[in-house]
Design an enzyme around this catalytic site. Structure first.
Site, PDB file in Angstrom:
ATOM      1  N   LYS A 135       0.873  -1.184   0.000  1.00  0.00           N
ATOM      2  CA  LYS A 135       0.000   0.000   0.000  1.00  0.00           C
ATOM      3  C   LYS A 135       0.903   1.225   0.000  1.00  0.00           C
ATOM      4  O   LYS A 135       2.025   1.182   0.501  1.00  0.00           O
ATOM      5  CB  LYS A 135      -0.877   0.014   1.253  1.00  0.00           C
ATOM      6  CG  LYS A 135      -2.125   0.836   1.104  1.00  0.00           C
ATOM      7  CD  LYS A 135      -3.189   0.068   0.336  1.00  0.00           C
ATOM      8  CE  LYS A 135      -4.462   0.849   0.162  1.00  0.00           C
ATOM      9  NZ  LYS A 135      -5.529   0.025  -0.415  1.00  0.00           N
ATOM     10  N   GLY A 191     -22.789   5.102   2.080  1.00  0.00           N
ATOM     11  CA  GLY A 191     -21.664   5.468   1.224  1.00  0.00           C
ATOM     12  C   GLY A 191     -22.013   5.231  -0.228  1.00  0.00           C
ATOM     13  O   GLY A 191     -21.595   4.237  -0.825  1.00  0.00           O
ATOM     14  N   GLY A 204     -20.942   6.255  -2.985  1.00  0.00           N
ATOM     15  CA  GLY A 204     -19.882   6.776  -3.861  1.00  0.00           C
ATOM     16  C   GLY A 204     -19.609   5.781  -4.960  1.00  0.00           C
ATOM     17  O   GLY A 204     -20.525   5.135  -5.461  1.00  0.00           O
ATOM     18  N   ASN A 205     -18.345   5.610  -5.325  1.00  0.00           N
ATOM     19  CA  ASN A 205     -18.016   4.697  -6.416  1.00  0.00           C
ATOM     20  C   ASN A 205     -18.514   3.282  -6.095  1.00  0.00           C
ATOM     21  O   ASN A 205     -19.296   2.696  -6.843  1.00  0.00           O
ATOM     22  CB  ASN A 205     -16.493   4.715  -6.650  1.00  0.00           C
ATOM     23  CG  ASN A 205     -16.073   3.680  -7.670  1.00  0.00           C
ATOM     24  OD1 ASN A 205     -16.059   2.478  -7.395  1.00  0.00           O
ATOM     25  ND2 ASN A 205     -15.765   4.113  -8.860  1.00  0.00           N
ATOM     26  N   GLY A 209     -20.438   2.023  -3.502  1.00  0.00           N
ATOM     27  CA  GLY A 209     -21.828   1.889  -3.082  1.00  0.00           C
ATOM     28  C   GLY A 209     -22.806   2.067  -4.235  1.00  0.00           C
ATOM     29  O   GLY A 209     -23.819   1.348  -4.316  1.00  0.00           O
TER      30      GLY A 209
HETATM   31  P1  NAD Z   1     -15.939   7.360  -2.705  1.00  0.00           P
HETATM   32  O1  NAD Z   1     -15.192   8.514  -2.169  1.00  0.00           O
HETATM   33  O2  NAD Z   1     -16.296   7.304  -4.144  1.00  0.00           O
HETATM   34  O3  NAD Z   1     -17.307   7.164  -1.897  1.00  0.00           O
HETATM   35  C1  NAD Z   1     -17.390   7.236  -0.512  1.00  0.00           C
HETATM   36  C2  NAD Z   1     -18.828   7.593  -0.157  1.00  0.00           C
HETATM   37  O4  NAD Z   1     -18.957   7.555   1.264  1.00  0.00           O
HETATM   38  C3  NAD Z   1     -19.256   8.976  -0.603  1.00  0.00           C
HETATM   39  O5  NAD Z   1     -20.575   8.913  -1.098  1.00  0.00           O
HETATM   40  C4  NAD Z   1     -19.255   9.789   0.713  1.00  0.00           C
HETATM   41  O6  NAD Z   1     -20.209  10.844   0.718  1.00  0.00           O
HETATM   42  C5  NAD Z   1     -19.633   8.712   1.690  1.00  0.00           C
HETATM   43  N1  NAD Z   1     -19.271   9.032   3.063  1.00  0.00           N
HETATM   44  C6  NAD Z   1     -18.153   9.640   3.531  1.00  0.00           C
HETATM   45  N2  NAD Z   1     -18.238   9.789   4.863  1.00  0.00           N
HETATM   46  C7  NAD Z   1     -19.408   9.239   5.227  1.00  0.00           C
HETATM   47  C8  NAD Z   1     -20.082   9.075   6.461  1.00  0.00           C
HETATM   48  N3  NAD Z   1     -19.569   9.544   7.584  1.00  0.00           N
HETATM   49  N4  NAD Z   1     -21.268   8.457   6.472  1.00  0.00           N
HETATM   50  C9  NAD Z   1     -21.822   8.001   5.317  1.00  0.00           C
HETATM   51  N5  NAD Z   1     -21.254   8.132   4.134  1.00  0.00           N
HETATM   52  C10 NAD Z   1     -20.063   8.748   4.092  1.00  0.00           C
HETATM   53  O7  NAD Z   1     -15.051   6.069  -2.272  1.00  0.00           O
HETATM   54  P2  NAD Z   1     -15.156   4.602  -2.856  1.00  0.00           P
HETATM   55  O8  NAD Z   1     -14.127   4.408  -3.890  1.00  0.00           O
HETATM   56  O9  NAD Z   1     -16.569   4.279  -3.143  1.00  0.00           O
HETATM   57  O10 NAD Z   1     -14.666   3.760  -1.593  1.00  0.00           O
HETATM   58  C11 NAD Z   1     -15.515   3.547  -0.479  1.00  0.00           C
HETATM   59  C12 NAD Z   1     -14.790   2.668   0.519  1.00  0.00           C
HETATM   60  O11 NAD Z   1     -14.475   1.404  -0.075  1.00  0.00           O
HETATM   61  C13 NAD Z   1     -13.469   3.237   1.026  1.00  0.00           C
HETATM   62  O12 NAD Z   1     -13.334   2.873   2.380  1.00  0.00           O
HETATM   63  C14 NAD Z   1     -12.425   2.508   0.199  1.00  0.00           C
HETATM   64  O13 NAD Z   1     -11.183   2.409   0.858  1.00  0.00           O
HETATM   65  C15 NAD Z   1     -13.086   1.144   0.062  1.00  0.00           C
HETATM   66  N6  NAD Z   1     -12.645   0.379  -1.099  1.00  0.00           N
HETATM   67  C16 NAD Z   1     -12.747   0.918  -2.346  1.00  0.00           C
HETATM   68  C17 NAD Z   1     -12.341   0.171  -3.436  1.00  0.00           C
HETATM   69  C18 NAD Z   1     -12.494   0.715  -4.841  1.00  0.00           C
HETATM   70  O14 NAD Z   1     -12.253  -0.049  -5.794  1.00  0.00           O
HETATM   71  N7  NAD Z   1     -12.911   1.962  -5.021  1.00  0.00           N
HETATM   72  C19 NAD Z   1     -11.800  -1.118  -3.265  1.00  0.00           C
HETATM   73  C20 NAD Z   1     -11.713  -1.638  -1.971  1.00  0.00           C
HETATM   74  C21 NAD Z   1     -12.147  -0.878  -0.888  1.00  0.00           C
END
Ligand code: NAD
Length: 401
Positions: free
Chosen positions: A96, A206, A208-209, A211
């Site tokens: 990482k 969440g 985001g990407n 969710g």
């Molecule tokens: P992102 O930034 O696209 O989405 C995160 C979402 O969480 C956003 O909608 C944000 O508004 C929301 N959020 C932030 N704080 C919050 C809170 N207190 N309560 C509720 N919602 C909240 O990120 P992502 O890429 O979707 O990643 C989400 C999680 O998944 C992260 O922890 C990341 O490390 C993990 N993850 C992502 C991937 C990937 O491929 N993108 C792979 C493995 C793990």
């Protein structure tokens, strides 16, 4: 997070009869690169790359740009990556990286300079057969494209297999963007199949990407899963009659914070009440430490899907598991991203571009096998799914295959 990961490794290692020396070896990173990047403006930023374990293949793991990045966090995430790649049967290790920076304060030129200097500094230590980074929090395909370009200038390699998560025009893989959410849908489907459940109510924290892809892919593939809540950091709608993930996603992208989303029969909830919602499945796709000793007693769901890294802390995990709640662990549930990263690396090495159907079919194959192996081990050994995933990973790392 480091403590949660390490205590799982120690506990499962002991159950498997590993010696203290073997466990100590698994907790220690093989290499830690800690350096400082100075931009032409004179601003300086701490930077890290932790290479945890490569018994199964090249180190693999993302690079995050965030003001709270520190060595302990990078160590924890590198450790989790080693067990994630092993748990899903990939021939890869775990690493990482990160830079302690708020990228929103940088101009586009500064962001590019920072990214290129990070890759240039690490170029002797990374590469297609050594360590293959990818995007993570606040990093994306554009940043990977700069980094791969810089790495190739430094080394002469032209395969593009030194970084994954690149743009499609720059030898990225089809299906990569949706992979973690799609993998989450497969993981939940498999767990529900083992539990003999079909119709469930689901709440996603969440959007985001990860969710939003989880929500929209589930909506098309699983009509019997009813999405009843979807939040971002502002909160979001709760509706017992069900929400359309596509509409929620469109609102989030086109209009704004989900607390203002409206639909017939929907009320707006905050994240404070999310964990205690009366639903079958909680999908945690925002951040770590969401369910802790502070709120674990409120959980009513029977399944918790960890799509973020470590959203259920150690105490809460023990409490929920003892109560019979199935926590689908992050190292299985969110492994879709690293699986498709691996497929991108394979495509680059063979100089191929696979159709999306082929990528998704391979993702499906890896996820189903990983969940099934963990389920069978858990049933046979009378342990939780998380202990089973860690046990299978520990064995693979020890055997080197
Ligand atoms: P992102 O930034 O696209 O989405 C995160 C979402 O969480 C956003 O909608 C944000 O508004 C929301 N959020 C932030 N704080 C919050 C809170 N207190 N309560 C509720 N919602 C909240 O990120 P992502 O890429 O979707 O990643 C989400 C999680 O998944 C992260 O922890 C990341 O490390 C993990 N993850 C992502 C991937 C990937 O491929 N993108 C792979 C493995 C793990």
């Amino acid at each position: 997070m480091l403590q949660t990961a390490q205590s799982m490794i120690k506990g499962v290692g002991k159950q498997l009869g590993f010696t203290d020396e073997e466990i100590a070896e698994l907790l220690k990173a093989n290499a830690e690169h800690q350096f400082e990047i100075e931009l032409s403006t004179g601003a300086k930023y701490p930077a890290y790359r932790v290479q945890h374990n490569n018994a199964l293949g090249p180190y693999k793991g993302g690079i995050r740009f965030h003001p709270e990045v520190n060595l302990d966090e990078v160590r924890a995430l590198a450790t989790l990556m080693s067990f994630k790649t092993a748990a899903v049967g990939l021939p890869l290790g775990g690493g990482k990286g990160g830079i302690t920076v708020n990228p929103k304060t940088l101009s586009a030129a500064e962001l590019e300079e920072l990214s290129r200097k990070y890759a240039a500094h690490l170029s002797p230590h990374i590469g297609p057969d050594k360590d293959v980074p990818a995007p993570d929090v606040n990093t994306n395909a554009t940043i990977m494209d700069w980094m791969v370009d810089e790495y190739e200038k430094e080394t002469g390699d032209t395969s593009h297999a030194s970084f994954t998560g690149k743009s499609l025009d720059n030898k990225g893989s089809l299906g990569r963007e949706a992979a973690t959410g799609r993998g989450g849908v497969i993981a939940l489907r498999e767990v529900l199949r083992h539990l003999g459940k079909n119709s469930v109510t689901v709440a996603v924290q969440g959007f985001g990407n990860v969710g939003s892809f989880f929500g929209t892919i589930a909506e098309y593939g699983h009509a019997d899963w009813k999405l009843v809540a979807a939040t971002d950091s502002s909160g979001g709608p709760f509706c017992l009659e069900g929400l359309s993930a596509t509409e929620v996603d469109r609102y989030k992208k086109d209009t704004g914070p989900l607390k203002d989303f409206q639909a017939d029969g929907a009320t707006s909830i905050t994240n404070d009440v999310f964990v205690g919602l009366d639903v079958d499945v909680l999908v945690l796709a925002a951040m770590g430490d969401v369910i802790t000793e502070q709120n674990m007693h409120e959980v009513k769901a029977s399944v918790v899907l960890e799509l973020a890294n470590a959203p259920v802390n150690e105490q809460a995990y023990k409490y929920l598991t003892d109560k019979g709640v199935i926590v689908v662990p992050d190292i299985l549930a969110n492994s879709g991203g690293v699986i498709v990263s691996y497929l991108e690396w394979l495509q680059n090495r063979a100089d191929e571009q696979w159709p999306e159907e082929k990528v998704n079919a391979e993702l499906e194959r890896y996820m189903v096998a990983a969940i099934d192996h963990a389920y069978h081990y858990a049933t046979k050994e009378q342990v939780s799914l998380k202990e089973a995933a860690f046990a299978l990973a520990l064995k693979r790392i020890r055997e080197g295959r």
